[in-house]
Every structure is written in structure tokens, then in C-alpha cells.
Design a protein around this motif. Structure first.
Motif, PDB file in Angstrom:
ATOM      1  N   LEU A 100      -1.904 -20.143 -10.234  1.00  0.00           N
ATOM      2  CA  LEU A 100      -1.045 -19.605 -11.290  1.00  0.00           C
ATOM      3  C   LEU A 100      -1.397 -20.215 -12.642  1.00  0.00           C
ATOM      4  O   LEU A 100      -1.363 -19.523 -13.671  1.00  0.00           O
ATOM      5  CB  LEU A 100       0.422 -19.882 -10.950  1.00  0.00           C
ATOM      6  CG  LEU A 100       1.459 -19.102 -11.760  1.00  0.00           C
ATOM      7  CD1 LEU A 100       1.285 -17.596 -11.574  1.00  0.00           C
ATOM      8  CD2 LEU A 100       2.873 -19.524 -11.368  1.00  0.00           C
ATOM      9  N   ALA A 101      -1.763 -21.492 -12.641  1.00  0.00           N
ATOM     10  CA  ALA A 101      -2.151 -22.148 -13.897  1.00  0.00           C
ATOM     11  C   ALA A 101      -3.418 -21.519 -14.462  1.00  0.00           C
ATOM     12  O   ALA A 101      -3.530 -21.304 -15.680  1.00  0.00           O
ATOM     13  CB  ALA A 101      -2.362 -23.642 -13.658  1.00  0.00           C
ATOM     14  N   VAL A 102      -4.386 -21.209 -13.606  1.00  0.00           N
ATOM     15  CA  VAL A 102      -5.615 -20.539 -14.053  1.00  0.00           C
ATOM     16  C   VAL A 102      -5.274 -19.171 -14.639  1.00  0.00           C
ATOM     17  O   VAL A 102      -5.799 -18.774 -15.695  1.00  0.00           O
ATOM     18  CB  VAL A 102      -6.612 -20.396 -12.886  1.00  0.00           C
ATOM     19  CG1 VAL A 102      -7.779 -19.497 -13.282  1.00  0.00           C
ATOM     20  CG2 VAL A 102      -7.123 -21.765 -12.461  1.00  0.00           C
ATOM     21  N   ALA A 103      -4.381 -18.435 -13.964  1.00  0.00           N
ATOM     22  CA  ALA A 103      -3.978 -17.113 -14.452  1.00  0.00           C
ATOM     23  C   ALA A 103      -3.230 -17.231 -15.777  1.00  0.00           C
ATOM     24  O   ALA A 103      -3.411 -16.404 -16.684  1.00  0.00           O
ATOM     25  CB  ALA A 103      -3.095 -16.418 -13.417  1.00  0.00           C
ATOM     26  N   PHE A 104      -2.401 -18.257 -15.903  1.00  0.00           N
ATOM     27  CA  PHE A 104      -1.639 -18.486 -17.138  1.00  0.00           C
ATOM     28  C   PHE A 104      -2.585 -18.700 -18.316  1.00  0.00           C
ATOM     29  O   PHE A 104      -2.454 -18.069 -19.368  1.00  0.00           O
ATOM     30  CB  PHE A 104      -0.721 -19.695 -16.952  1.00  0.00           C
ATOM     31  CG  PHE A 104       0.048 -20.081 -18.181  1.00  0.00           C
ATOM     32  CD1 PHE A 104       1.291 -19.520 -18.442  1.00  0.00           C
ATOM     33  CD2 PHE A 104      -0.449 -21.015 -19.074  1.00  0.00           C
ATOM     34  CE1 PHE A 104       2.011 -19.874 -19.576  1.00  0.00           C
ATOM     35  CE2 PHE A 104       0.254 -21.375 -20.213  1.00  0.00           C
ATOM     36  CZ  PHE A 104       1.492 -20.803 -20.462  1.00  0.00           C
ATOM     37  N   VAL A 105      -3.540 -19.593 -18.150  1.00  0.00           N
ATOM     38  CA  VAL A 105      -4.496 -19.881 -19.226  1.00  0.00           C
ATOM     39  C   VAL A 105      -5.331 -18.648 -19.538  1.00  0.00           C
ATOM     40  O   VAL A 105      -5.583 -18.322 -20.706  1.00  0.00           O
ATOM     41  CB  VAL A 105      -5.390 -21.074 -18.848  1.00  0.00           C
ATOM     42  CG1 VAL A 105      -6.489 -21.279 -19.898  1.00  0.00           C
ATOM     43  CG2 VAL A 105      -4.556 -22.351 -18.719  1.00  0.00           C
TER      44      VAL A 105
END
Length: 209
Positions: free
Chosen positions: A166-171
């Protein structure tokens, strides 16, 4: 007897710092616009108001200049965006502050240098610039992952994919939004926040969807 006074060291250091900052800003702008491969050092120096010799007095070459410019931009991001994130006591508020602040920060073309370099090097760990860009990206993702985990623990962010994913998708959503919305103020800030919130599964007020 007249004794010639040499320039004081503080003044020399001040001039050196001014020229270095000007060259770093010019390099960051050039890297944002043209990328590493097409960056011309003579043009970087000219745009900063200096000669190529002055640039080589400060930096050995393109690689060293680019690494220094990346560090310079990341430090500016921390001063302008990182401080907004740290002011927010709640994880969701911090992540949305990051989205808004990053959009505003990237209104200057030089601020998109890190994105441009990451796209150009594409995970090339064999190049010092590629390694530096990936390291900076990994730190940002790790910071977002930590805040997502905290948001889930408090119930502010709903369950879903692993926090790291999710962090990768957020960035990625944030980077894509600011690049696509360049020059569209003030909508860039609003829509970057919405894009980030959508990935998290919340609305921009922090409510779960």
C-alpha cells in the motif's frame, strides 16, 4: 608600508556557498527537464551565471553534481514538506499533509528531479545515481509504510493489501498525480490529496470508506 589585505575566509566561504547553491539549483532544474543523459554541464553553469570552470571547481563531473543536487532537493523537501508531515499527530493526517505538501513543492520544475531520475535509471543499482535515487525512494516508502501500519492499528485506515504494498501504491499515486497536474494550481494540491486518500481507502477528511 602598505600591506595588502587578503579576502577574509568567511567572505570566501560565503561566496563559495552561494555559487554552489546556484549551481545545484540550476542542475536540479536541468535534470528535471532533460534528465541525466541529456544534461549539459556548460549549460548548467551558464544558467546559474557561472563559467564551466567554476562548476568544475565545485564538482568533479556530472555524477558528483547530480548526487549533490539530489541531496540538495531532498533536504529542501524535508524543510518544506517533511516539517508539515511531522506536525500532524495522527498517521492519516500526516499522510494527507505529505500529499498536499508534495504537490505544492513540485510546482517548481526542479522539485521533480527525483522522479525524473528514478524513471530514467529504472532501478539500475549498478550506477551511483541509480542507487542514491532508489535509497531515497526506499526511505520514503518505509516512512509511509510505518504510518499506514499505525493508521491501521488505530482503525483510521481499513484493512487491505500489506502495508508495504500500500505504501508503494501511495507514493506512486502521489507522484503520478503531481506530474499529471503540473501547472494546474490549485487543483494539483486538492487532487493529489484525493488520489492519496483513495489509495488508503479513506476520504480526504480521514473517514473510512
Amino acid at each position: 608600508m602598505h600591506v595588502r589585505k587578503e579576502p577574509s575566509r568567511p567572505r570566501q566561504a560565503e561566496r563559495s556557498a552561494q555559487s554552489r547553491n546556484a549551481l545545484l539549483e540550476s542542475a536540479a532544474r536541468g535534470l528535471s527537464r532533460y534528465g541525466y543523459g541529456n544534461l549539459v554541464l556548460a549549460q548548467v553553469a551558464a544558467d546559474a551565471g557561472y563559467t564551466r570552470g567554476a562548476l568544475y571547481h565545485q564538482f568533479k563531473g556530472k555524477e558528483e553534481l547530480t548526487l549533490a543536487a539530489l541531496e540538495w532537493v531532498l533536504a529542501a523537501w524535508e524543510r518544506e514538506v517533511g516539517v508539515l508531515v511531522e506536525r500532524e499527530p495522527e498517521p492519516v493526517g500526516a499522510l494527507l499533509a505529505m500529499a498536499r505538501g508534495h504537490a505544492v513543492f513540485c510546482r517548481r520544475d526542479l522539485a521533480r528531479m527525483a522522479i525524473a531520475l528514478r524513471l530514467e535509471f529504472g532501478g539500475r543499482g549498478d550506477h551511483p545515481v541509480g542507487r542514491a535515487v532508489e535509497a531515497a525512494y526506499a526511505l520514503l516508502v518505509a516512512d509511509c509504510e510505518r504510518r499506514i501500519e499505525a493508521g491501521r492499528a488505530s482503525g483510521a485506515i481499513p484493512p487491505g493489501p500489506p502495508a508495504q504494498v500500500l505504501a508503494v501504491a501511495f507514493v506512486g499515486a502521489l507522484e503520478g498525480a503531481v506530474v499529471s497536474l503540473a501547472g494546474r494550481e490549485p487543483y494539483d494540491e486538492v487532487l493529489a490529496e484525493r488520489a492519496a486518500a483513495g489509495v488508503l481507502g479513506i476520504d480526504p477528511t480521514g473517514e473510512r470508506r
